[in-house]
Design a protein around this motif. Sequence first.
Motif, PDB file in Angstrom:
ATOM      1  N   LEU A  42       0.844  -1.191   0.000  1.00 25.83           N
ATOM      2  CA  LEU A  42       0.000   0.000   0.000  1.00 25.83           C
ATOM      3  C   LEU A  42       0.878   1.240   0.000  1.00 25.83           C
ATOM      4  N   LEU A  43       0.529   2.222  -0.848  1.00 23.81           N
ATOM      5  CA  LEU A  43       1.208   3.508  -0.886  1.00 23.81           C
ATOM      6  C   LEU A  43       0.214   4.596  -0.501  1.00 23.81           C
ATOM      7  N   VAL A  44       0.555   5.380   0.517  1.00 29.71           N
ATOM      8  CA  VAL A  44      -0.278   6.498   0.973  1.00 29.71           C
ATOM      9  C   VAL A  44       0.369   7.794   0.500  1.00 29.71           C
ATOM     10  N   THR A  45      -0.415   8.671  -0.140  1.00 29.53           N
ATOM     11  CA  THR A  45       0.115   9.846  -0.814  1.00 29.53           C
ATOM     12  C   THR A  45      -0.485  11.138  -0.238  1.00 29.53           C
ATOM     13  N   PRO A  46       0.164  12.300  -0.471  1.00 30.60           N
ATOM     14  CA  PRO A  46      -0.308  13.554   0.133  1.00 30.60           C
ATOM     15  C   PRO A  46      -1.657  14.048  -0.406  1.00 30.60           C
ATOM     16  N   GLU A  47      -2.215  15.004   0.314  1.00 31.70           N
ATOM     17  CA  GLU A  47      -3.525  15.592  -0.014  1.00 31.70           C
ATOM     18  C   GLU A  47      -3.468  16.350  -1.348  1.00 31.70           C
ATOM     19  N   LEU A  48      -4.460  16.063  -2.212  1.00 35.57           N
ATOM     20  CA  LEU A  48      -4.587  16.727  -3.513  1.00 35.57           C
ATOM     21  C   LEU A  48      -3.274  16.715  -4.297  1.00 35.57           C
ATOM     22  N   PHE A  49      -2.562  15.592  -4.232  1.00 31.98           N
ATOM     23  CA  PHE A  49      -1.254  15.535  -4.879  1.00 31.98           C
ATOM     24  C   PHE A  49      -1.374  15.585  -6.392  1.00 31.98           C
ATOM     25  N   THR A  50      -2.375  14.929  -6.973  1.00 28.68           N
ATOM     26  CA  THR A  50      -2.455  14.873  -8.435  1.00 28.68           C
ATOM     27  C   THR A  50      -2.704  16.246  -9.041  1.00 28.68           C
ATOM     28  N   GLU A  68      -9.449   7.967 -12.373  1.00 28.89           N
ATOM     29  CA  GLU A  68      -9.286   6.916 -13.383  1.00 28.89           C
ATOM     30  C   GLU A  68      -7.812   6.580 -13.579  1.00 28.89           C
ATOM     31  N   ARG A  69      -6.983   7.606 -13.622  1.00 30.06           N
ATOM     32  CA  ARG A  69      -5.551   7.376 -13.834  1.00 30.06           C
ATOM     33  C   ARG A  69      -4.891   6.788 -12.587  1.00 30.06           C
ATOM     34  N   LEU A  70      -5.366   7.177 -11.423  1.00 32.45           N
ATOM     35  CA  LEU A  70      -4.849   6.587 -10.191  1.00 32.45           C
ATOM     36  C   LEU A  70      -5.198   5.105 -10.109  1.00 32.45           C
ATOM     37  N   ALA A  71      -6.429   4.767 -10.496  1.00 31.60           N
ATOM     38  CA  ALA A  71      -6.834   3.360 -10.515  1.00 31.60           C
ATOM     39  C   ALA A  71      -5.968   2.565 -11.490  1.00 31.60           C
ATOM     40  N   ALA A  72      -5.712   3.150 -12.660  1.00 29.26           N
ATOM     41  CA  ALA A  72      -4.862   2.478 -13.645  1.00 29.26           C
ATOM     42  C   ALA A  72      -3.445   2.308 -13.127  1.00 29.26           C
ATOM     43  N   ALA A  74      -2.517   2.020  -9.894  1.00 29.43           N
ATOM     44  CA  ALA A  74      -2.527   0.942  -8.903  1.00 29.43           C
ATOM     45  C   ALA A  74      -2.538  -0.422  -9.594  1.00 29.43           C
ATOM     46  N   ARG A  75      -3.340  -0.538 -10.627  1.00 26.61           N
ATOM     47  CA  ARG A  75      -3.457  -1.799 -11.358  1.00 26.61           C
ATOM     48  C   ARG A  75      -2.161  -2.138 -12.086  1.00 26.61           C
ATOM     49  N   SER A  76      -1.550  -1.133 -12.694  1.00 27.85           N
ATOM     50  CA  SER A  76      -0.332  -1.362 -13.463  1.00 27.85           C
ATOM     51  C   SER A  76       0.832  -1.794 -12.580  1.00 27.85           C
ATOM     52  N   VAL A  77       0.986  -1.123 -11.432  1.00 24.90           N
ATOM     53  CA  VAL A  77       2.114  -1.407 -10.548  1.00 24.90           C
ATOM     54  C   VAL A  77       1.813  -2.576  -9.619  1.00 24.90           C
ATOM     55  N   GLY A  78       0.528  -2.799  -9.335  1.00 24.34           N
ATOM     56  CA  GLY A  78       0.148  -3.880  -8.427  1.00 24.34           C
ATOM     57  C   GLY A  78       0.268  -3.510  -6.971  1.00 24.34           C
ATOM     58  N   VAL A  79       0.091  -2.210  -6.676  1.00 24.15           N
ATOM     59  CA  VAL A  79       0.165  -1.706  -5.309  1.00 24.15           C
ATOM     60  C   VAL A  79      -1.130  -0.963  -4.989  1.00 24.15           C
ATOM     61  N   ALA A  80      -1.719  -1.228  -3.826  1.00 24.21           N
ATOM     62  CA  ALA A  80      -2.874  -0.457  -3.390  1.00 24.21           C
ATOM     63  C   ALA A  80      -2.463   0.992  -3.161  1.00 24.21           C
ATOM     64  N   LEU A  81      -3.416   1.916  -3.288  1.00 25.00           N
ATOM     65  CA  LEU A  81      -3.088   3.333  -3.300  1.00 25.00           C
ATOM     66  C   LEU A  81      -4.145   4.125  -2.538  1.00 25.00           C
ATOM     67  N   ALA A  82      -3.692   4.951  -1.591  1.00 27.69           N
ATOM     68  CA  ALA A  82      -4.568   5.921  -0.936  1.00 27.69           C
ATOM     69  C   ALA A  82      -4.191   7.286  -1.488  1.00 27.69           C
ATOM     70  N   ALA A  83      -5.138   7.940  -2.180  1.00 29.84           N
ATOM     71  CA  ALA A  83      -4.825   9.178  -2.894  1.00 29.84           C
ATOM     72  C   ALA A  83      -5.991  10.147  -2.803  1.00 29.84           C
ATOM     73  N   SER A  84      -5.679  11.435  -2.838  1.00 27.36           N
ATOM     74  CA  SER A  84      -6.660  12.500  -2.622  1.00 27.36           C
ATOM     75  C   SER A  84      -6.914  13.278  -3.910  1.00 27.36           C
ATOM     76  N   THR A  85      -8.194  13.568  -4.182  1.00 24.64           N
ATOM     77  CA  THR A  85      -8.597  14.307  -5.380  1.00 24.64           C
ATOM     78  C   THR A  85      -9.730  15.264  -5.044  1.00 24.64           C
ATOM     79  N   VAL A  86      -9.992  16.201  -5.966  1.00 27.21           N
ATOM     80  CA  VAL A  86     -11.193  17.027  -5.909  1.00 27.21           C
ATOM     81  C   VAL A  86     -12.379  16.164  -6.352  1.00 27.21           C
ATOM     82  N   ASP A  87     -13.533  16.388  -5.726  1.00 25.35           N
ATOM     83  CA  ASP A  87     -14.706  15.547  -5.972  1.00 25.35           C
ATOM     84  C   ASP A  87     -15.933  16.450  -6.105  1.00 25.35           C
TER      85      ASP A  87
END
Length: 263
Positions: A42-50, A68-72, A74-87
Motif C-alpha cells: 500500500l502507498l499512501v500519498t499527500p492531499e490533492l497531490f495529483t 481513473e488514472r490513479l486506478a490504472a 494501482a493496477r499497473s504497478v500492483g500496489v494499493a493506493l490511498a490518494a486524494s482528489t477534488v470531488d
Amino acid sequence: MAESGPLKVAVLQATSVVGDPGHNLATLEEYARQAAARGAQLLVTPELFTSGYDPAAVAHDDGARHRERLAALARSVGVALAASTVDHQDGERFISASLFDHRGHELTRYRKTHLFGEAENTFFTPGRRPPQVVPLYGVPVALGICFDVEFPEFTRAVALSGAELLCVPTAVPLRPPVDGRPAPFDTRLVPGMVVPTRALESQLFIAYANHSGPGFAGLSCLSDPYGRRVAAGETGEELVVAEVSGETLRAARRDTDYLALRG
C-alpha cells in the motif's frame, strides 16, 4: 489483521506542481514502483497531490479523470493506493480521498469533514459522512484527510468503528514568522506530536503523508499504537516503508486498552 502476516505500507513525502497533473502522476508512478520494489503493498500519498495543493486554483477541476488514472496506476504497478482528489457532486465541491486496491478497484471514497483555513472553506464543502472501514489484505482500513486527524474525536470514532489503520493524505503548511518572530504555533508539532498521540490514545496505526518542499511541514510518518513513529525527514522527498502488524496492535491493547477502558 490478516493471518498471512503484517501489511507493508509506504508513506510518500514528495512535491507536486499545481495545475500539472501529468507531472504529478508521473511522480506518483515513480514512487509507486519504488514502493513495490521495497515490498510495500500500500502507498499512501499527500492531499490533492495529483492536482497540486492550492484550493482556489484546483477546486473547479473535478478529479474524476485523475481517479481513473490513479486506478490504472494501482493496477499497473500492483500496489494499493490511498490518494486524494477534488470531488464534484450536484454543484458541491469536496476534498476527497480514495482507497484503490492493487487491481485498481476503488474500495471507498471519503470526503474531508474538517476543512482548514479560509481557502478550503471558501472553495469546498465539508463532507457529511464518516469514513467507511474496509478490508485491505485482511486489515480494516479507514481514510481521513489532514485536519481531520487533529480532532481526537475523529480518530477515536474511526477506531471504535473497527479500523486498525488510518490513512491520512495531508497538506500541512509551515506558518510564516509574525513580526519577524516564529509563529505562535509550529505546525511541525502536528506530525511530530499530535499524530503519534492519536495513534497511541486510539490504539491504531496512522499513515500520514505530507507534501515536501517550500511552504510545507513535511515530517510524514507511520505511527503505531504505542505512539512510536517511523518518519521522513523534515522537508525532502522521501518514501517511508514500515509494517502494520497485528501482533503490535494486540500487544498495545493488552498493555493499556484505552478503547475498552474509556469512561
